[in-house]
Write a protein that holds these residues in place. Structure first.
Motif, PDB file in Angstrom:
ATOM      1  N   PHE A  32      14.782  47.395  37.954  1.00 40.54           N
ATOM      2  CA  PHE A  32      13.581  48.215  37.780  1.00 40.54           C
ATOM      3  C   PHE A  32      12.524  47.355  37.094  1.00 40.54           C
ATOM      4  O   PHE A  32      12.783  46.755  36.057  1.00 40.54           O
ATOM      5  N   ASP A  33      11.348  47.297  37.688  1.00 46.71           N
ATOM      6  CA  ASP A  33      10.273  46.440  37.188  1.00 46.71           C
ATOM      7  C   ASP A  33       9.164  47.243  36.519  1.00 46.71           C
ATOM      8  O   ASP A  33       8.977  48.420  36.794  1.00 46.71           O
ATOM      9  N   ASP A  34       8.418  46.529  35.692  1.00 45.25           N
ATOM     10  CA  ASP A  34       7.113  46.970  35.177  1.00 45.25           C
ATOM     11  C   ASP A  34       7.165  47.984  34.042  1.00 45.25           C
ATOM     12  O   ASP A  34       6.135  48.503  33.651  1.00 45.25           O
ATOM     13  N   GLY A  35       8.311  48.282  33.509  1.00 45.29           N
ATOM     14  CA  GLY A  35       8.385  49.243  32.424  1.00 45.29           C
ATOM     15  C   GLY A  35       8.361  48.553  31.081  1.00 45.29           C
ATOM     16  O   GLY A  35       8.071  47.359  31.010  1.00 45.29           O
ATOM     17  N   ASN A  83      12.679  39.407  31.488  1.00 50.82           N
ATOM     18  CA  ASN A  83      11.277  39.119  31.211  1.00 50.82           C
ATOM     19  C   ASN A  83      10.450  39.278  32.485  1.00 50.82           C
ATOM     20  O   ASN A  83      10.684  38.591  33.476  1.00 50.82           O
ATOM     21  N   HIS A  84       9.479  40.168  32.450  1.00 50.96           N
ATOM     22  CA  HIS A  84       8.574  40.364  33.588  1.00 50.96           C
ATOM     23  C   HIS A  84       7.138  40.067  33.152  1.00 50.96           C
ATOM     24  O   HIS A  84       6.212  40.736  33.579  1.00 50.96           O
ATOM     25  N   SER A  85       7.005  39.089  32.258  1.00 55.07           N
ATOM     26  CA  SER A  85       5.747  38.594  31.689  1.00 55.07           C
ATOM     27  C   SER A  85       5.257  39.501  30.562  1.00 55.07           C
ATOM     28  O   SER A  85       5.828  40.566  30.323  1.00 55.07           O
ATOM     29  N   SER A  87       1.777  40.481  30.192  1.00 53.49           N
ATOM     30  CA  SER A  87       0.731  41.417  30.628  1.00 53.49           C
ATOM     31  C   SER A  87       0.664  41.592  32.140  1.00 53.49           C
ATOM     32  O   SER A  87      -0.289  42.170  32.645  1.00 53.49           O
ATOM     33  N   HIS A  88       1.663  41.079  32.846  1.00 60.62           N
ATOM     34  CA  HIS A  88       1.746  41.243  34.299  1.00 60.62           C
ATOM     35  C   HIS A  88       0.515  40.662  35.001  1.00 60.62           C
ATOM     36  O   HIS A  88      -0.079  41.295  35.879  1.00 60.62           O
ATOM     37  N   VAL A  89       0.171  39.432  34.617  1.00 64.07           N
ATOM     38  CA  VAL A  89      -0.949  38.770  35.285  1.00 64.07           C
ATOM     39  C   VAL A  89      -0.573  38.486  36.735  1.00 64.07           C
ATOM     40  O   VAL A  89       0.599  38.340  37.079  1.00 64.07           O
TER      41      VAL A  89
HETATM   42 ZN   LIG Z   1       5.797  43.830  38.453  1.00 65.29          ZN
END
Ligand SMILES: [Zn+2]
Length: 109
Positions: A32-35, A83-85, A87-89
């Motif tokens: 699951f991404d972006d949370g 780790n998905h960064s 700030s999600h640049v």
């Molecule tokens: Zn993402």
């Protein structure tokens, strides 16, 4: 839900990355991404608990700081995090160095 397989061209461009595992075991890995995202992440956690399933949550540093309680709940339930960064640049719109810095910033948060 999205079922995703890494395109062959990406695997070709990054041959040192371990893309596949040869096994006879049949397994599905849930990511699951972006949370963490309020309501959504908690809903996912409840669903995973209901099915006694585990997942990996690729989190964004800014959101971890904003929603620390939800992030802690992910860890408390025994799931993996990645780790998905910070700030999600958009990697296509910033320099390589700026992108790497954003990923490193996540590791420090
Ligand atoms: Zn993402």
């Amino acid at each position: 839900m999205r079922i995703f397989s890494t395109p062959k061209i990406i695997r070709y461009l990054f041959p040192k990355i371990h893309w596949r595992i040869n096994t006879r075991e049949r397994a599905v890995y849930l990511t699951f991404d972006d949370g963490p995202t309020p309501n959504v992440t908690e809903w996912v956690l409840d669903l995973l608990a209901e099915y006694q399933a585990m997942g990996t949550f690729f989190c964004i540093g800014e959101r971890v700081l904003t929603h620390k309680g939800i992030y802690d709940k992910v860890l408390a339930n025994g799931h993996s995090v990645g780790n998905h960064s910070f700030s999600h640049v958009d990697a296509w719109k910033v320099s390589h160095d700026a992108y790497v810095e954003d990923v490193k910033k996540q590791r420090q948060s």
